[in-house]
Enzyme design. Structure first.
Site, PDB file in Angstrom:
ATOM      1  N   CYS A  37      -4.514  -3.510   3.528  1.00  0.00           N
ATOM      2  CA  CYS A  37      -4.225  -3.170   4.922  1.00  0.00           C
ATOM      3  C   CYS A  37      -5.380  -3.419   5.891  1.00  0.00           C
ATOM      4  O   CYS A  37      -5.652  -4.559   6.263  1.00  0.00           O
ATOM      5  CB  CYS A  37      -3.736  -1.728   4.990  1.00  0.00           C
ATOM      6  SG  CYS A  37      -2.730  -1.364   6.455  1.00  0.00           S
ATOM      7  N   GLU A  80       0.859  -1.186   0.000  1.00  0.00           N
ATOM      8  CA  GLU A  80       0.000   0.000   0.000  1.00  0.00           C
ATOM      9  C   GLU A  80       0.897   1.239   0.000  1.00  0.00           C
ATOM     10  O   GLU A  80       1.989   1.236   0.553  1.00  0.00           O
ATOM     11  CB  GLU A  80      -0.861  -0.034   1.258  1.00  0.00           C
ATOM     12  CG  GLU A  80      -1.774   1.159   1.471  1.00  0.00           C
ATOM     13  CD  GLU A  80      -2.480   1.092   2.823  1.00  0.00           C
ATOM     14  OE1 GLU A  80      -3.554   1.677   2.947  1.00  0.00           O
ATOM     15  OE2 GLU A  80      -1.936   0.441   3.755  1.00  0.00           O
ATOM     16  N   LYS A  90      -9.626   0.689  -1.794  1.00  0.00           N
ATOM     17  CA  LYS A  90      -9.718   0.182  -0.430  1.00  0.00           C
ATOM     18  C   LYS A  90     -11.109   0.433   0.149  1.00  0.00           C
ATOM     19  O   LYS A  90     -11.588   1.565   0.196  1.00  0.00           O
ATOM     20  CB  LYS A  90      -8.650   0.874   0.423  1.00  0.00           C
ATOM     21  CG  LYS A  90      -8.522   0.371   1.851  1.00  0.00           C
ATOM     22  CD  LYS A  90      -7.378   1.123   2.533  1.00  0.00           C
ATOM     23  CE  LYS A  90      -7.144   0.665   3.954  1.00  0.00           C
ATOM     24  NZ  LYS A  90      -6.064   1.450   4.592  1.00  0.00           N
TER      25      LYS A  90
END
Length: 263
Positions: free
Chosen positions: A142, A40, A106
């Protein structure tokens, strides 16, 4: 399928980071990797003002990643930032290479541990998979790792592995949580999870998440097959799609679900 997890530390300059991606992708391709996964925020580390550097998926930085993928014959997955309404950005994973072109925004934003990602980032709203040589791979970023339903959804759409790119925030207990969560998501979905984090930086200030390293590859039975340390490292792993079938025949957690009870 051989994949490479490129555990590096990116800085605030997208062009410098693109040169790092080129160097690490060539190393991975020389080692036989078909897919090369970067963390990321590969485009620019957190703590950098994101809106001024965000670029569209047809912009110069993304095109640079495409050229790297084409030159090496690999599929490259890398975190970048794309423009969003009202001065925000999306936290995007670009997946590109011969026969592959996709992007994942995300879904779950890191509003936790004193950091508020949603202040500058627009959340995504769709699951994304790519097919590489007949193998379906899902994408996650993440904080997504704390949400088991996403990984089960990856399994439901036929993915045998999730590629998880992270810039994991440091702090008490965070390393233990990182490994525990990655292993749990593999068990939840009986899926391979290949999780690449930013390497631990030499120095970090402020509340922005940077990275702690310790990238790992976990099999569909929840066992750690490969792990890195804290410093920059290229981690190679061979993923066997048939092992997913074998584990699911023995451990029927997906088949035994009762979603009608809480849907």
């Amino acid at each position: 399928m051989r994949i490479a997890l490129s555990q590096l530390t990116t800085g605030s300059e997208p062009d410098q980071n693109l040169r790092l991606l080129d160097e690490w992708t060539r190393r991975a391709a020389d080692a036989g990797a078909r897919v090369v996964v970067f963390p990321e925020a590969s485009m620019a580390c957190f703590g950098t003002p994101l809106a001024p550097l965000a670029e569209p998926l047809d912009g110069r930085w993304a095109d640079g990643v495409r050229k790297i993928a084409d030159a090496t014959g690999t599929v490259v997955v890398a975190g970048m930032f794309t423009p969003a309404p009202e001065g925000r950005v999306t936290n995007t994973l670009l997946a590109t290479g011969p026969g592959v072109e996709a992007s994942y925004d995300k879904i779950h934003l890191y509003d936790a541990f004193g950091y508020r990602e949603s202040a500058s980032v627009e959340p995504g709203a769709r699951i994304v998979t790519v097919d590489v040589d007949g193998v379906r791979l899902a994408l996650a970023t993440c904080y997504d790792v704390r949400f088991p339903e996403l990984f089960r959804a990856h399994a439901d759409v036929g993915a045998v592995a999730t590629l998880l790119a992270a810039s994991w925030g440091a702090g008490p207990g965070k390393l233990d949580q990182w490994e525990l969560l990655v292993r749990a998501r593999a068990l939840d979905a009986t899926i391979w999870v290949a999780a690449v984090d930013q390497a631990e930086p030499d120095a970090a200030t402020g509340t922005a998440p940077t990275g702690i390293g310790h990238s790992l590859v976990v099999g569909p039975d929840g066992t750690v097959r490969h792990r890195a340390g804290a410093r920059p490292e290229l981690l190679l792993a061979d993923l066997d799609p048939d092992e997913v079938t074998s584990v699911r025949e023995r451990t029927s957690v997906l088949a035994n679900r009762r979603p009608e009870l809480w849907s």
